[in-house]
Design a protein around this motif. Structure first.
Motif, PDB file in Angstrom:
ATOM      1  N   TRP A   1      -9.710   4.792 -12.263  1.00 19.63           N
ATOM      2  CA  TRP A   1      -8.746   5.344 -13.220  1.00 19.63           C
ATOM      3  C   TRP A   1      -9.006   6.834 -13.458  1.00 19.63           C
ATOM      4  O   TRP A   1      -8.068   7.629 -13.589  1.00 19.63           O
ATOM      5  CB  TRP A   1      -8.829   4.577 -14.538  1.00 19.63           C
ATOM      6  CG  TRP A   1      -7.865   5.060 -15.573  1.00 19.63           C
ATOM      7  CD1 TRP A   1      -6.504   4.928 -15.577  1.00 19.63           C
ATOM      8  CD2 TRP A   1      -8.180   5.789 -16.763  1.00 19.63           C
ATOM      9  NE1 TRP A   1      -5.960   5.518 -16.694  1.00 19.63           N
ATOM     10  CE2 TRP A   1      -6.964   6.056 -17.440  1.00 19.63           C
ATOM     11  CE3 TRP A   1      -9.388   6.230 -17.324  1.00 19.63           C
ATOM     12  CZ2 TRP A   1      -6.921   6.748 -18.645  1.00 19.63           C
ATOM     13  CZ3 TRP A   1      -9.347   6.924 -18.526  1.00 19.63           C
ATOM     14  CH2 TRP A   1      -8.122   7.172 -19.171  1.00 19.63           C
ATOM     15  N   LEU A   2     -10.274   7.233 -13.438  1.00 20.75           N
ATOM     16  CA  LEU A   2     -10.622   8.630 -13.679  1.00 20.75           C
ATOM     17  C   LEU A   2     -10.469   9.501 -12.439  1.00 20.75           C
ATOM     18  O   LEU A   2     -10.097  10.676 -12.552  1.00 20.75           O
ATOM     19  CB  LEU A   2     -12.071   8.715 -14.179  1.00 20.75           C
ATOM     20  CG  LEU A   2     -12.369   8.113 -15.556  1.00 20.75           C
ATOM     21  CD1 LEU A   2     -13.878   8.122 -15.830  1.00 20.75           C
ATOM     22  CD2 LEU A   2     -11.633   8.890 -16.653  1.00 20.75           C
ATOM     23  N   LEU A   3     -10.720   8.963 -11.246  1.00 20.71           N
ATOM     24  CA  LEU A   3     -10.864   9.813 -10.057  1.00 20.71           C
ATOM     25  C   LEU A   3      -9.900   9.531  -8.907  1.00 20.71           C
ATOM     26  O   LEU A   3      -9.749  10.383  -8.019  1.00 20.71           O
ATOM     27  CB  LEU A   3     -12.295   9.689  -9.510  1.00 20.71           C
ATOM     28  CG  LEU A   3     -13.435  10.134 -10.436  1.00 20.71           C
ATOM     29  CD1 LEU A   3     -14.777   9.895  -9.751  1.00 20.71           C
ATOM     30  CD2 LEU A   3     -13.285  11.599 -10.827  1.00 20.71           C
TER      31      LEU A   3
ATOM     32  N   VAL B   1       0.807  -1.219   0.000  1.00 20.67           N
ATOM     33  CA  VAL B   1       0.000   0.000   0.000  1.00 20.67           C
ATOM     34  C   VAL B   1       0.844   1.275   0.000  1.00 20.67           C
ATOM     35  O   VAL B   1       0.439   2.304  -0.530  1.00 20.67           O
ATOM     36  CB  VAL B   1      -0.989  -0.016   1.192  1.00 20.67           C
ATOM     37  CG1 VAL B   1      -0.258   0.164   2.517  1.00 20.67           C
ATOM     38  CG2 VAL B   1      -2.074   1.037   1.001  1.00 20.67           C
ATOM     39  N   ASN B   2       2.045   1.226   0.577  1.00 18.09           N
ATOM     40  CA  ASN B   2       2.939   2.381   0.558  1.00 18.09           C
ATOM     41  C   ASN B   2       3.892   2.352  -0.634  1.00 18.09           C
ATOM     42  O   ASN B   2       4.062   3.348  -1.337  1.00 18.09           O
ATOM     43  CB  ASN B   2       3.749   2.455   1.859  1.00 18.09           C
ATOM     44  CG  ASN B   2       2.971   3.096   2.988  1.00 18.09           C
ATOM     45  OD1 ASN B   2       1.965   3.752   2.774  1.00 18.09           O
ATOM     46  ND2 ASN B   2       3.430   2.895   4.206  1.00 18.09           N
ATOM     47  N   SER B   3       4.521   1.216  -0.882  1.00 17.25           N
ATOM     48  CA  SER B   3       5.536   1.145  -1.923  1.00 17.25           C
ATOM     49  C   SER B   3       4.935   1.265  -3.318  1.00 17.25           C
ATOM     50  O   SER B   3       5.483   1.961  -4.184  1.00 17.25           O
ATOM     51  CB  SER B   3       6.325  -0.163  -1.801  1.00 17.25           C
ATOM     52  OG  SER B   3       5.462  -1.274  -1.905  1.00 17.25           O
ATOM     53  N   LEU B   4       3.818   0.595  -3.571  1.00 14.13           N
ATOM     54  CA  LEU B   4       3.172   0.680  -4.878  1.00 14.13           C
ATOM     55  C   LEU B   4       2.327   1.937  -5.001  1.00 14.13           C
ATOM     56  O   LEU B   4       2.193   2.495  -6.090  1.00 14.13           O
ATOM     57  CB  LEU B   4       2.304  -0.564  -5.108  1.00 14.13           C
ATOM     58  CG  LEU B   4       1.771  -0.792  -6.518  1.00 14.13           C
ATOM     59  CD1 LEU B   4       2.915  -0.943  -7.515  1.00 14.13           C
ATOM     60  CD2 LEU B   4       0.878  -2.041  -6.552  1.00 14.13           C
ATOM     61  N   GLY B   5       1.797   2.415  -3.885  1.00 19.11           N
ATOM     62  CA  GLY B   5       0.932   3.595  -3.892  1.00 19.11           C
ATOM     63  C   GLY B   5      -0.530   3.198  -3.909  1.00 19.11           C
ATOM     64  O   GLY B   5      -0.907   2.135  -4.401  1.00 19.11           O
ATOM     65  N   ARG B   6      -1.376   4.087  -3.380  1.00 20.78           N
ATOM     66  CA  ARG B   6      -2.800   3.778  -3.276  1.00 20.78           C
ATOM     67  C   ARG B   6      -3.445   3.605  -4.655  1.00 20.78           C
ATOM     68  O   ARG B   6      -4.152   2.638  -4.920  1.00 20.78           O
ATOM     69  CB  ARG B   6      -3.538   4.896  -2.552  1.00 20.78           C
ATOM     70  CG  ARG B   6      -3.485   4.992  -1.058  1.00 20.78           C
ATOM     71  CD  ARG B   6      -2.223   4.798  -0.366  1.00 20.78           C
ATOM     72  NE  ARG B   6      -2.236   5.387   0.974  1.00 20.78           N
ATOM     73  CZ  ARG B   6      -1.291   5.232   1.845  1.00 20.78           C
ATOM     74  NH1 ARG B   6      -0.221   4.486   1.538  1.00 20.78           N
ATOM     75  NH2 ARG B   6      -1.346   5.794   3.026  1.00 20.78           N
ATOM     76  N   ARG B   7      -3.194   4.559  -5.547  1.00 15.02           N
ATOM     77  CA  ARG B   7      -3.862   4.567  -6.851  1.00 15.02           C
ATOM     78  C   ARG B   7      -3.493   3.335  -7.691  1.00 15.02           C
ATOM     79  O   ARG B   7      -4.366   2.625  -8.202  1.00 15.02           O
ATOM     80  CB  ARG B   7      -3.497   5.850  -7.605  1.00 15.02           C
ATOM     81  CG  ARG B   7      -4.068   5.909  -9.017  1.00 15.02           C
ATOM     82  CD  ARG B   7      -3.646   7.192  -9.733  1.00 15.02           C
ATOM     83  NE  ARG B   7      -3.933   7.088 -11.142  1.00 15.02           N
ATOM     84  CZ  ARG B   7      -5.112   7.358 -11.704  1.00 15.02           C
ATOM     85  NH1 ARG B   7      -6.114   7.735 -10.934  1.00 15.02           N
ATOM     86  NH2 ARG B   7      -5.301   7.231 -13.002  1.00 15.02           N
ATOM     87  N   LYS B   8      -2.214   3.059  -7.823  1.00 11.79           N
ATOM     88  CA  LYS B   8      -1.777   1.939  -8.655  1.00 11.79           C
ATOM     89  C   LYS B   8      -2.255   0.603  -8.075  1.00 11.79           C
ATOM     90  O   LYS B   8      -2.654  -0.306  -8.818  1.00 11.79           O
ATOM     91  CB  LYS B   8      -0.257   1.948  -8.788  1.00 11.79           C
ATOM     92  CG  LYS B   8       0.288   0.973  -9.833  1.00 11.79           C
ATOM     93  CD  LYS B   8       1.793   1.081  -9.975  1.00 11.79           C
ATOM     94  CE  LYS B   8       2.198   2.415 -10.585  1.00 11.79           C
ATOM     95  NZ  LYS B   8       3.667   2.464 -10.845  1.00 11.79           N
ATOM     96  N   LEU B   9      -2.232   0.479  -6.751  1.00 12.92           N
ATOM     97  CA  LEU B   9      -2.708  -0.737  -6.107  1.00 12.92           C
ATOM     98  C   LEU B   9      -4.182  -0.963  -6.418  1.00 12.92           C
ATOM     99  O   LEU B   9      -4.608  -2.090  -6.717  1.00 12.92           O
ATOM    100  CB  LEU B   9      -2.494  -0.651  -4.596  1.00 12.92           C
ATOM    101  CG  LEU B   9      -2.992  -1.833  -3.760  1.00 12.92           C
ATOM    102  CD1 LEU B   9      -2.280  -3.124  -4.155  1.00 12.92           C
ATOM    103  CD2 LEU B   9      -2.802  -1.555  -2.265  1.00 12.92           C
ATOM    104  N   LEU B  10      -4.972   0.101  -6.380  1.00 15.50           N
ATOM    105  CA  LEU B  10      -6.410  -0.012  -6.639  1.00 15.50           C
ATOM    106  C   LEU B  10      -6.678  -0.433  -8.083  1.00 15.50           C
ATOM    107  O   LEU B  10      -7.514  -1.305  -8.347  1.00 15.50           O
ATOM    108  CB  LEU B  10      -7.096   1.321  -6.336  1.00 15.50           C
ATOM    109  CG  LEU B  10      -8.618   1.352  -6.490  1.00 15.50           C
ATOM    110  CD1 LEU B  10      -9.280   0.355  -5.547  1.00 15.50           C
ATOM    111  CD2 LEU B  10      -9.147   2.757  -6.230  1.00 15.50           C
TER     112      LEU B  10
END
Length: 457
Positions: free
Chosen positions: A423-425, A308-317
């Protein structure tokens, strides 16, 4: 030294770990409550004479309760404080779960599970707001994600406990199965005794002296209000005004992505044995397959917590929605395939959806200010459960009318819609202070691999 240290930059302490357990206990009970009915339903239906309509309604009853509990809990948590609402959920869990032992009708069972759902709905805003307002920023994502792991751990415990009670509990074993939640509720009530109020909430209400005392108690006598990051001055605005000022877009994102990530999951948990039987898995394959899939949900959430930290919230989602949606699509296409292939696809879905699951509690707690944080979490909880309740209610009807293949296609379509909206928000909030993450104007940070090394706990 402490004059220059923010409370968001301190090391993780025993207090933080205990608070994670205290707040995570609510998630554990939530997973247990929503899953135990799936185990007991095979015995409940003939005992109470339920048809498909009432089966679906009772399975969805807790989700309907969450809808109301989320709104109520969010509003009251922001108005009355985090600590006051911290004990409402456990009390309802104890009373309503014990009452299920004496249930005599589908209507009575619906009402009691509805109230248990209200308790769950209250838990989401109060427990997560409490936790996020104390945590150091580099541990915020992993600790909040841990609450989701505990949800699935509670679900796994429900399957294991439910199977054991039904096998050895005698003719009224289903009553004991439903009442077993009371034990966990009592433990949760006890472990929460002694929890202090959130200093951020006290500050938002102008109660600076009380906030100062709690900061010194938690972080040490050298700390005080000077170590608490400056909060935005928005307490004079209503929840509606804040949404119109720019937070409405964030509220829409949270509601839609949360809804799309929970509908297939809750449908699977409420009717896992029946879904597996529709995919031609019966007997031990269906029983032990349900347990295996539940455990894989836990593993998926653990993996997502580490990323969740290394990949990031957006990319993980985005990755979570993409790969889990493909797994559901393949379940529809391969519905007549070998049992091992079916379990493999279900297992892949369980693993990949972990990213979206852990972010359900991370995102809404990070992207809204203190004054409306609990209310925003409550709204997201409530609105997501509308879709989840409808989806859960329709599962047995869908299996009877359009079949398992199209049911899986619909679940995949919902998941891909969540991917599109995200992806949009979806913003990126990793590596940001709580104030920056909640600000509409703060720049997006770069997520570095170094953060993950510092955020392991």
């Amino acid at each position: 030294m402490s004059n220059h240290i923010s409370v968001e930059d301190v090391p993780l302490s025993r207090f933080h770990r205990l608070l994670t357990v205290r707040s995570g206990g609510g998630s554990f009970v939530d997973g247990y409550v929503l899953s135990i009915i799936g185990i007991a339903m095979t015995k409940v239906s003939p005992a109470l004479g339920l048809d498909a309509f009432w089966e679906g309604l009772i399975a969805a009853s807790a989700l309907i309760g969450i809808f109301f509990g989320g709104f109520i809990g969010g509003a009251l948590t922001d108005r009355l404080g985090r600590r006051v609402l911290y004990f409402v959920g456990p009390t309802l869990f104890i009373v309503c779960s014990l009452a299920q032992y004496w249930v005599q009708s589908g209507e009575m069972l619906f009402a009691l599970r509805f109230l248990n759902g209200v308790a769950v709905g209250i838990e989401y805003p109060v427990a997560t707001a409490f936790l996020v307002e104390f945590l150091p920023k580099r541990y915020r994502g992993p600790c909040l994600a841990t609450l989701t792991i505990l949800w699935f751990a509670g679900a796994a415990a429900a399957y294991l406990t439910g199977e054991a009670i039904l096998n050895f509990g005698g003719p009224d074993a289903w009553r004991l199965t439903l009442a077993s939640t009371a034990v966990i509720g009592a433990l949760l009530f006890l472990v929460r005794l002694g929890t202090p109020e959130s200093p951020r909430w006290l500050m938002s209400k102008g109660r600076e002296q009380e906030a100062e005392a709690i900061i010194k108690r938690v972080y040490g006598h050298d700390f005080g209000l000077k170590n608490l990051p400056q909060q935005a001055e928005c307490q004079h605005l209503s929840f509606g005004s804040l949404l119109h000022s720019g937070y409405g877009k964030r509220m829409a994102f949270v509601t839609i992505f949360w809804t799309c990530s929970v509908i297939p999951v809750f449908a699977v948990y409420a009717f896992a044995p029946r879904v597996l039987e529709a995919l031609h898995l019966s007997g031990n394959w269906a029983s032990y397959g349900s347990i295996a899939i539940t455990l894989l949900f836990v593993v998926g959430c653990i993996i997502a917590t580490r990323l969740v930290n290394s990949l990031g919230r957006r990319k993980l989602l985005l990755h979570s929605f993409l790969w889990s949606g493909l797994a559901l699509l393949l379940l529809g296409l391969l519905r007549d395939g070998p049992s091992m292939v079916i379990l493999l696809m279900f297992g892949a879905y369980a693993l990949f959806i972990g990213g979206a699951q852990v972010l359900q509690l991370v995102y809404p707690n990070e992207i809204f200010p203190t004054e409306i944080r609990a209310a925003a979490v409550g709204v997201g909880t409530s609105m997501s459960r509308v879709g989840a309740a409808v989806g859960t209610w329709l599962v047995p009807i869908s299996l009877q009318t359009i079949g398992i293949g199209y049911t899986m296609y619909i679940a995949a379509g919902i998941t891909f819609f969540g991917l599109l909206v995200s992806w949009l928000l979806a913003p990126e909030t990793a590596a940001r202070s709580l104030e920056d993450a909640a600000s509409l104007d703060a720049p997006q940070p770069k997520v570095s691999g170094n953060l993950s090394k510092r955020s392991s706990w």
